[in-house]
Each structure stands twice: as structure tokens, then as C-alpha cells.
Design a protein around this motif. Structure first.
Motif, short mmCIF file in Angstrom:
data_model
loop_
_atom_site.label_atom_id
_atom_site.label_comp_id
_atom_site.label_asym_id
_atom_site.label_seq_id
_atom_site.Cartn_x
_atom_site.Cartn_y
_atom_site.Cartn_z
N THR A 96 62.35 -19.98 -45.81
CA THR A 96 61.11 -20.06 -45.03
C THR A 96 59.87 -19.86 -45.91
O THR A 96 58.86 -20.54 -45.72
N ALA A 97 59.96 -18.93 -46.88
CA ALA A 97 58.81 -18.71 -47.77
C ALA A 97 58.55 -19.93 -48.64
O ALA A 97 57.39 -20.35 -48.84
N SER A 98 59.60 -20.52 -49.18
CA SER A 98 59.42 -21.71 -50.02
C SER A 98 58.91 -22.89 -49.21
O SER A 98 58.05 -23.67 -49.67
N ALA A 99 59.44 -23.03 -47.98
CA ALA A 99 58.98 -24.14 -47.13
C ALA A 99 57.54 -23.95 -46.69
O ALA A 99 56.78 -24.93 -46.55
N ALA A 100 57.11 -22.70 -46.48
CA ALA A 100 55.73 -22.46 -46.08
C ALA A 100 54.75 -22.74 -47.21
O ALA A 100 53.62 -23.21 -46.99
N ALA A 101 55.15 -22.44 -48.46
CA ALA A 101 54.25 -22.64 -49.59
C ALA A 101 54.27 -24.07 -50.12
O ALA A 101 53.40 -24.45 -50.93
N LEU A 102 55.23 -24.87 -49.69
CA LEU A 102 55.35 -26.23 -50.24
C LEU A 102 54.21 -27.16 -49.83
O LEU A 102 53.64 -27.86 -50.71
N LEU B 172 55.51 -14.26 -52.56
CA LEU B 172 55.68 -13.15 -53.49
C LEU B 172 56.46 -12.00 -52.85
O LEU B 172 57.37 -11.43 -53.48
N GLY B 173 56.11 -11.66 -51.61
CA GLY B 173 56.84 -10.57 -50.94
C GLY B 173 58.32 -10.87 -50.75
O GLY B 173 59.18 -10.00 -50.99
N VAL B 174 58.64 -12.09 -50.35
CA VAL B 174 60.05 -12.46 -50.17
C VAL B 174 60.78 -12.49 -51.50
O VAL B 174 61.96 -12.10 -51.58
N SER B 175 60.10 -12.91 -52.56
CA SER B 175 60.74 -12.91 -53.88
C SER B 175 61.08 -11.50 -54.32
O SER B 175 62.15 -11.26 -54.92
N VAL B 176 60.20 -10.55 -54.02
CA VAL B 176 60.48 -9.15 -54.37
C VAL B 176 61.70 -8.64 -53.58
O VAL B 176 62.61 -8.01 -54.14
N VAL B 177 61.73 -8.93 -52.28
CA VAL B 177 62.86 -8.49 -51.45
C VAL B 177 64.17 -9.13 -51.92
O VAL B 177 65.21 -8.47 -52.03
N ALA B 178 64.12 -10.41 -52.24
CA ALA B 178 65.33 -11.10 -52.67
C ALA B 178 65.82 -10.57 -54.02
O ALA B 178 67.04 -10.43 -54.23
N PHE B 179 64.90 -10.25 -54.92
CA PHE B 179 65.30 -9.71 -56.22
C PHE B 179 65.97 -8.34 -56.06
O PHE B 179 67.05 -8.09 -56.63
N VAL B 180 65.36 -7.45 -55.28
CA VAL B 180 65.92 -6.10 -55.11
C VAL B 180 67.28 -6.17 -54.41
O VAL B 180 68.26 -5.52 -54.82
N TYR B 181 67.35 -6.98 -53.36
CA TYR B 181 68.61 -7.08 -52.62
C TYR B 181 69.72 -7.70 -53.47
O TYR B 181 70.85 -7.18 -53.52
N SER B 182 69.43 -8.81 -54.14
CA SER B 182 70.46 -9.50 -54.91
C SER B 182 70.95 -8.64 -56.08
O SER B 182 72.15 -8.60 -56.37
N ALA C 238 70.93 -15.26 -58.15
CA ALA C 238 69.85 -15.18 -57.17
C ALA C 238 68.85 -14.10 -57.54
O ALA C 238 67.63 -14.27 -57.37
N ALA C 239 69.36 -12.99 -58.08
CA ALA C 239 68.45 -11.92 -58.53
C ALA C 239 67.57 -12.40 -59.68
O ALA C 239 66.35 -12.14 -59.71
N LEU D 1 56.19 -15.41 -61.72
CA LEU D 1 55.28 -16.55 -61.78
C LEU D 1 54.17 -16.46 -60.74
O LEU D 1 53.00 -16.73 -61.05
N VAL D 2 54.52 -16.08 -59.51
CA VAL D 2 53.48 -15.97 -58.48
C VAL D 2 52.53 -14.83 -58.80
O VAL D 2 51.30 -14.96 -58.65
N ALA D 3 53.07 -13.71 -59.28
CA ALA D 3 52.21 -12.56 -59.59
C ALA D 3 51.28 -12.84 -60.76
O ALA D 3 50.21 -12.21 -60.88
N SER D 4 51.66 -13.78 -61.63
CA SER D 4 50.81 -14.10 -62.78
C SER D 4 49.66 -15.05 -62.45
O SER D 4 48.81 -15.31 -63.32
N CYS D 5 49.65 -15.59 -61.24
CA CYS D 5 48.60 -16.55 -60.86
C CYS D 5 47.35 -15.80 -60.39
O CYS D 5 47.05 -15.73 -59.18
N ARG D 6 46.65 -15.21 -61.34
CA ARG D 6 45.39 -14.51 -61.07
C ARG D 6 44.30 -15.04 -62.01
O ARG D 6 43.80 -14.34 -62.89
#
Length: 219
Positions: free
Chosen positions: A171-177, A126-136, A94-95, A104-109
Motif C-alpha cells: 500500500t505504501a509503494s502503491a500510494a507513492a507511485l 518511510l514509516g512503513v519501511s521502518v516497520v518492515a525493517f524492524v519486523y523482518s 526483506a529486512a 533512500l527516502v530519509a536522504s531526500c532532504r
């Protein structure tokens, strides 16, 4: 003379009848004394002396029970160690998935409409991905340290944390889908491909943490 003898005969009979019986023969051995009756319980004596300690019935632990308790303290045996190893792999996975999705999201500029900052759904992803990476990553390191010390039992906070972060990921993935589906229906380029890939990785990270929460509850 005969009359005197006849008259004296009643007195002689009375004398013989009233004479005391002869004494019993002398015995050199004294009669044995009656045996003392012992009290049934040490607490029945009223002399106030020290009481004997009352033994309490204790059930000794059998070797199998000792071994079972030791296995429970050491991590629950081979099955618990296997479950904790699977939980460690899931959290590490998961991490890794969250880190790739974050990158990937941060590179979309790419400017104009191909910038993730313009979309609230992508900023949330992006924010949820950061939280999930740090926590996992932190949970994987913590789980690895516990397994090395022999204390592989997971706490309730670990179970609740896995569930909370998994909920954020889904929820983040479902919101961006939905917005990504609309974009890809119009144009397919690097931006939409990166966002779509990050959404898929978010769902996979969610599945890994959800399964980790289930297994850590059983370990």
C-alpha cells in the motif's frame, strides 16, 4: 407225606423269590470324585475374591512411526528444514530491502520541493519501511534461533505478521507511485531517482514477505 411236600412247595418258592439279592463284591478303591467345573471368566465367581486384571489391546508403535513422529517434532525432516531455510533468507532479504528503501527516502532532504517531508505519501513510505525493517530483522533472528534449537515450526502469528507487513509495504509503494511518476515526467534528478528506487525496493520487500508467509504456513 406226599401231600405235605406238595403243600410246602409254594411256601418254599415264595421264600426263594422274596430273598434279597447278594451284596456286591467289596472294592478297595473308592470311586473318583467328579471334577470341579472352572468358571469361564474370572469375573463370574461370586466369592468376592481379587479379580484378574483385564489386558487392554494396545498397538505398538512401529519404528517407522516413531521415526516419523520424531522427524515431525524435530522440524518435519529435510523438506521442512529446507523450507525454513528459504523463509529465513526471504525475511533477511526483506529486512535488507526495507533498510535500503528507508535510507533512500530519509536522504531526500534537498530543500524546497525536493524534501520528502512535504509529501504525505513519502512520509507513509518511510514509516512503513521502518516497520518492515524492524519486523523482518526480528523475524529472521527468531527463525535462525529456532532452527539452531531444532524447533523450526512457525506459528500462526508469524504467518499473520508477514501478511500484515507485506500489505503495508504494497500500500505504501502503491500510494507513492503516482506522484513519483508525475514528478519524473517533468524532471529527473537525485530526488526522483531515490524515491523511485525506494518504491521498487518496497515492492520487492512485499514480494519477499508474501512468499515467506506462504512457505512458513507449509513448514
Amino acid at each position: 407225606m406226599a401231600m405235605q411236600l406238595h403243600a410246602a412247595s409254594p411256601d418254599s418258592e415264595y421264600y426263594v423269590a422274596k430273598s434279597p439279592p447278594p451284596p456286591p463284591p467289596f472294592s478297595p478303591q473308592p470311586e473318583p470324585a467328579p471334577a470341579a467345573v472352572k468358571p469361564k471368566s474370572p469375573h463370574a465367581s461370586l466369592g468376592g475374591g481379587p479379580r484378574a486384571p483385564v489386558a487392554t489391546a494396545t498397538t505398538p508403535l512401529t519404528p517407522s512411526r516413531d521415526r516419523a513422529r520424531q522427524e515431525h517434532n524435530d522440524g518435519g525432516g529435510d523438506q521442512a528444514q529446507l523450507l525454513n531455510g528459504i523463509v529465513l533468507v526471504l525475511r533477511a532479504g526483506a529486512a535488507l530491502l526495507s533498510f535500503v528503501a528507508m535510507a533512500l527516502v530519509a536522504s531526500c532532504r534537498h530543500g524546497d520541493w525536493m524534501d520528502f517531508i512535504r509529501y504525505q505519501e513519502y512520509r507513509y513510505l518511510l514509516g512503513v519501511s521502518v516497520v518492515a525493517f524492524v519486523y523482518s530483522a526480528a523475524q529472521a533472528l527468531k527463525n535462525f534461533g529456532r532452527m539452531r534449537r531444532g524447533d523450526a515450526h512457525a506459528s500462526f502469528l508469524d504467518f499473520a505478521g508477514d501478511q500484515a507487513v507485506a500489505y503495508l509495504l504494497v500500500t505504501a509503494s502503491a500510494a507513492a507511485l503516482p506522484i513519483t511518476i508525475r514528478m519524473r515526467s517533468a524532471v529527473v534528478n537525485v530526488f526522483t531517482d531515490a524515491i523511485a528506487t525506494s518504491i521498487v525496493l518496497g515492492f520487492l520487500a512485499f514480494a519477499a514477505l508474501a512468499l515467506s508467509a506462504m512457505l512458513s504456513r507449509q513448514a
